[in-house]
Design a protein around this motif. Structure first.
Motif, PDB file in Angstrom:
ATOM      1  N   ARG A 157      29.037  60.437 -32.929  1.00  0.00           N
ATOM      2  CA  ARG A 157      28.685  60.894 -34.269  1.00  0.00           C
ATOM      3  C   ARG A 157      27.318  60.380 -34.658  1.00  0.00           C
ATOM      4  O   ARG A 157      26.736  59.533 -33.987  1.00  0.00           O
ATOM      5  N   ALA A 158      26.822  60.927 -35.767  1.00  0.00           N
ATOM      6  CA  ALA A 158      25.577  60.431 -36.356  1.00  0.00           C
ATOM      7  C   ALA A 158      25.913  59.663 -37.627  1.00  0.00           C
ATOM      8  O   ALA A 158      26.814  60.040 -38.375  1.00  0.00           O
ATOM      9  N   ASP A 159      25.185  58.592 -37.861  1.00  0.00           N
ATOM     10  CA  ASP A 159      25.336  57.817 -39.089  1.00  0.00           C
ATOM     11  C   ASP A 159      24.249  58.270 -40.054  1.00  0.00           C
ATOM     12  O   ASP A 159      23.064  58.048 -39.821  1.00  0.00           O
ATOM     13  N   GLY A 160      24.666  58.925 -41.156  1.00  0.00           N
ATOM     14  CA  GLY A 160      23.698  59.460 -42.095  1.00  0.00           C
ATOM     15  C   GLY A 160      23.445  58.600 -43.311  1.00  0.00           C
ATOM     16  O   GLY A 160      22.686  58.988 -44.206  1.00  0.00           O
ATOM     17  N   ARG A 161      24.060  57.419 -43.396  1.00  0.00           N
ATOM     18  CA  ARG A 161      23.944  56.616 -44.613  1.00  0.00           C
ATOM     19  C   ARG A 161      22.503  56.221 -44.909  1.00  0.00           C
ATOM     20  O   ARG A 161      22.047  56.323 -46.057  1.00  0.00           O
ATOM     21  N   ALA A 162      21.794  55.752 -43.911  1.00  0.00           N
ATOM     22  CA  ALA A 162      20.409  55.338 -44.143  1.00  0.00           C
ATOM     23  C   ALA A 162      19.547  56.527 -44.556  1.00  0.00           C
ATOM     24  O   ALA A 162      18.682  56.418 -45.435  1.00  0.00           O
ATOM     25  N   GLU A 193      32.574  60.834 -46.277  1.00  0.00           N
ATOM     26  CA  GLU A 193      31.543  59.839 -45.997  1.00  0.00           C
ATOM     27  C   GLU A 193      30.223  60.160 -46.693  1.00  0.00           C
ATOM     28  O   GLU A 193      29.546  59.263 -47.215  1.00  0.00           O
ATOM     29  N   ARG A 194      29.850  61.438 -46.750  1.00  0.00           N
ATOM     30  CA  ARG A 194      28.573  61.799 -47.357  1.00  0.00           C
ATOM     31  C   ARG A 194      28.576  61.604 -48.867  1.00  0.00           C
ATOM     32  O   ARG A 194      27.558  61.217 -49.458  1.00  0.00           O
ATOM     33  N   VAL A 195      29.718  61.865 -49.493  1.00  0.00           N
ATOM     34  CA  VAL A 195      29.821  61.601 -50.929  1.00  0.00           C
ATOM     35  C   VAL A 195      29.693  60.102 -51.195  1.00  0.00           C
ATOM     36  O   VAL A 195      28.976  59.670 -52.112  1.00  0.00           O
ATOM     37  N   GLU A 196      30.369  59.298 -50.406  1.00  0.00           N
ATOM     38  CA  GLU A 196      30.318  57.859 -50.605  1.00  0.00           C
ATOM     39  C   GLU A 196      28.912  57.309 -50.367  1.00  0.00           C
ATOM     40  O   GLU A 196      28.432  56.440 -51.107  1.00  0.00           O
ATOM     41  N   ALA A 197      28.236  57.821 -49.335  1.00  0.00           N
ATOM     42  CA  ALA A 197      26.871  57.383 -49.064  1.00  0.00           C
ATOM     43  C   ALA A 197      25.942  57.745 -50.219  1.00  0.00           C
ATOM     44  O   ALA A 197      25.066  56.959 -50.612  1.00  0.00           O
ATOM     45  N   PHE A 198      26.128  58.924 -50.777  1.00  0.00           N
ATOM     46  CA  PHE A 198      25.321  59.383 -51.915  1.00  0.00           C
ATOM     47  C   PHE A 198      25.583  58.503 -53.133  1.00  0.00           C
ATOM     48  O   PHE A 198      24.655  58.059 -53.818  1.00  0.00           O
ATOM     49  N   ARG A 199      26.855  58.211 -53.396  1.00  0.00           N
ATOM     50  CA  ARG A 199      27.212  57.374 -54.538  1.00  0.00           C
ATOM     51  C   ARG A 199      26.596  55.968 -54.403  1.00  0.00           C
ATOM     52  O   ARG A 199      26.057  55.407 -55.365  1.00  0.00           O
ATOM     53  N   ALA A 319      20.719  59.501 -38.136  1.00  0.00           N
ATOM     54  CA  ALA A 319      20.106  60.687 -38.742  1.00  0.00           C
ATOM     55  C   ALA A 319      18.816  60.258 -39.446  1.00  0.00           C
ATOM     56  O   ALA A 319      18.587  59.067 -39.683  1.00  0.00           O
ATOM     57  N   HIS A 320      17.970  61.230 -39.797  1.00  0.00           N
ATOM     58  CA  HIS A 320      16.726  60.880 -40.478  1.00  0.00           C
ATOM     59  C   HIS A 320      16.347  61.962 -41.482  1.00  0.00           C
ATOM     60  O   HIS A 320      16.771  63.115 -41.377  1.00  0.00           O
ATOM     61  N   LEU A 321      15.545  61.585 -42.460  1.00  0.00           N
ATOM     62  CA  LEU A 321      15.127  62.490 -43.521  1.00  0.00           C
ATOM     63  C   LEU A 321      13.899  63.292 -43.093  1.00  0.00           C
ATOM     64  O   LEU A 321      12.927  62.735 -42.577  1.00  0.00           O
ATOM     65  N   VAL A 322      13.950  64.600 -43.328  1.00  0.00           N
ATOM     66  CA  VAL A 322      12.801  65.483 -43.086  1.00  0.00           C
ATOM     67  C   VAL A 322      12.333  66.005 -44.448  1.00  0.00           C
ATOM     68  O   VAL A 322      13.051  66.745 -45.117  1.00  0.00           O
ATOM     69  N   VAL A 323      11.147  65.589 -44.872  1.00  0.00           N
ATOM     70  CA  VAL A 323      10.622  65.954 -46.193  1.00  0.00           C
ATOM     71  C   VAL A 323       9.827  67.252 -46.103  1.00  0.00           C
ATOM     72  O   VAL A 323       8.920  67.383 -45.285  1.00  0.00           O
ATOM     73  N   ARG A 324      10.196  68.211 -46.959  1.00  0.00           N
ATOM     74  CA  ARG A 324       9.456  69.468 -47.030  1.00  0.00           C
ATOM     75  C   ARG A 324       9.019  69.699 -48.487  1.00  0.00           C
ATOM     76  O   ARG A 324       8.353  68.835 -49.049  1.00  0.00           O
ATOM     77  N   ARG A 325       9.425  70.839 -49.106  1.00  0.00           N
ATOM     78  CA  ARG A 325       8.889  71.107 -50.441  1.00  0.00           C
ATOM     79  C   ARG A 325       9.924  71.614 -51.439  1.00  0.00           C
ATOM     80  O   ARG A 325       9.575  72.196 -52.461  1.00  0.00           O
ATOM     81  N   SER A 326      11.219  71.386 -51.186  1.00  0.00           N
ATOM     82  CA  SER A 326      12.247  71.919 -52.080  1.00  0.00           C
ATOM     83  C   SER A 326      12.670  70.964 -53.196  1.00  0.00           C
ATOM     84  O   SER A 326      13.542  71.290 -53.992  1.00  0.00           O
TER      85      SER A 326
END
Length: 349
Positions: A157-162, A193-199, A319-326
């Motif tokens: 799996r991928a860990d998306g928390r960071a 998991e994604r909701v908890e990471a967001f919170r 996982a990692h963040l990809v910044v665009r323009r949205s």
């Protein structure tokens, strides 16, 4: 009734070794084989029909049950699984669960009947008795992307928390304070998991996550549109929406445009699971990207290790963040709206 774990404990070996003995795998030592068979006899253990269906000569075939073949993330995952399996001398049969537990079980049952050597699954629901029986009965199995907690099955799996934390930091830096999420199904590990990471990420900035800003989706585009419509109908709608998968993000984009509104001028939008389409939307979508190809390859390697008698390894990639323009970014990465305007015109909690 004795389980395969009981046999492993009695014989002093791993569950994987018991599975290999029951499947008559040649890699097991004679001493281990004798101890396992003695434990089976002493405990009166009887493998279920699912495990027995695999106790034949190898077919050099793997089964893959994915959650939704229409989701580009899973399409990419399936391709990497097929490529890696072929390189290792295996073929792959794919079943599409379409995010439905009943279809998941149908494909699992069909694949086992075809005497596959092992099974890769991205579970749509962790409550399937068939899945529990298959895993506990010794079927060589690896979970990929999603998993069922409590089962002794390798997970890739991928860990998306960071990355989610980076996204919230990015949104905060752009002046957004009212942040909402379109959540995936709570019955899936990725959904919860994604909701908890967001919170947790919001809490680091002193921002709440009210119930009104948590919309329940199902990893399908229609739910993203429905939830976004509900957000936009609030007396105080969110300034930014984070969709917990790519299809729900596309549904959210449809909802905004149907109202004659614009992203990011009227509302910011970000997604989990980057896809090639996001570079071609207007504006391009900021997203959390998973190393999808490597996840598929690692899952195959773990399953083949299990089948061929080597210790399998669970794998967690970042996982990692990809910044665009949205979200209000300018091409140089700065906010498209002045922070002073945000602080003057936007109410905060």
């Amino acid at each position: 009734m004795a389980s395969i774990k009981d046999v492993a404990a009695e014989a002093g070996v791993s569950v994987a070794t018991v599975s290999r003995v029951l499947n008559d795998h040649p890699s097991v030592s004679e001493d281990a084989r004798a101890r396992v068979l003695a434990a089976v006899e002493a405990l009166g253990y009887r493998p279920n029909a699912l495990a027995r269906s695999l106790r034949t000569d190898q077919t050099r075939t793997l089964g893959l049950v994915i959650s939704d073949v229409m989701n580009p993330y899973f399409t990419t995952l399936a391709r990497s699984v097929e490529e890696e399996a072929r390189a290792l001398g295996y073929s792959v049969i794919i079943g599409n669960a379409d995010e439905r537990p009943d279809l998941q079980d149908h494909h699992v049952r069909t694949l086992l009947d075809r005497r596959i050597d092992g099974l890769l699954v991205s579970p749509t629901d962790g409550r399937s008795q068939l899945m529990l029986d298959a895993a506990r009965g010794g079927t060589p199995m690896v979970f990929v992307d999603r998993w069922i907690p409590g089962l002794d099955v390798p997970v890739v799996r991928a860990d998306g928390r960071a990355a989610v934390r980076d996204l919230v930091s990015h949104l905060y830096g752009l002046g957004h304070r009212r942040l909402a999420i379109i959540a995936g199904p709570a019955a899936t590990t990725t959904g919860s998991e994604r909701v908890e990471a967001f919170r947790e990420a919001l809490a680091e900035y002193g921002l709440p996550l009210p119930d009104a800003y948590i919309g329940q989706g199902d990893f399908q585009a229609a739910s993203g549109r429905r939830v976004t419509d509900a957000f936009l109908d609030l007396a105080e709608p969110p300034e930014a929406v984070f969709a917990a998968d790519n299809l729900m993000a596309l549904g959210a984009l449809d909802a905004v445009r149907a109202r004659g509104m614009r992203v990011p001028q009227d509302i910011a939008l970000a997604a989990f699971d980057d896809i090639p389409w996001f570079t071609h939307t207007d504006p391009p979508v900021t997203a959390v990207a998973q190393p999808t190809g490597e996840l598929g390859r690692a899952a195959v390697r773990a399953l083949v290790d299990l089948i061929e008698g080597r210790p399998p390894q669970s794998v967690t990639l970042a996982a990692h963040l990809v910044v665009r323009r949205s979200c209000g970014e300018n091409p140089d990465g700065t906010s498209a709206r002045a922070l002073s305007e945000n602080s003057t015109n936007r109410s905060q909690f």
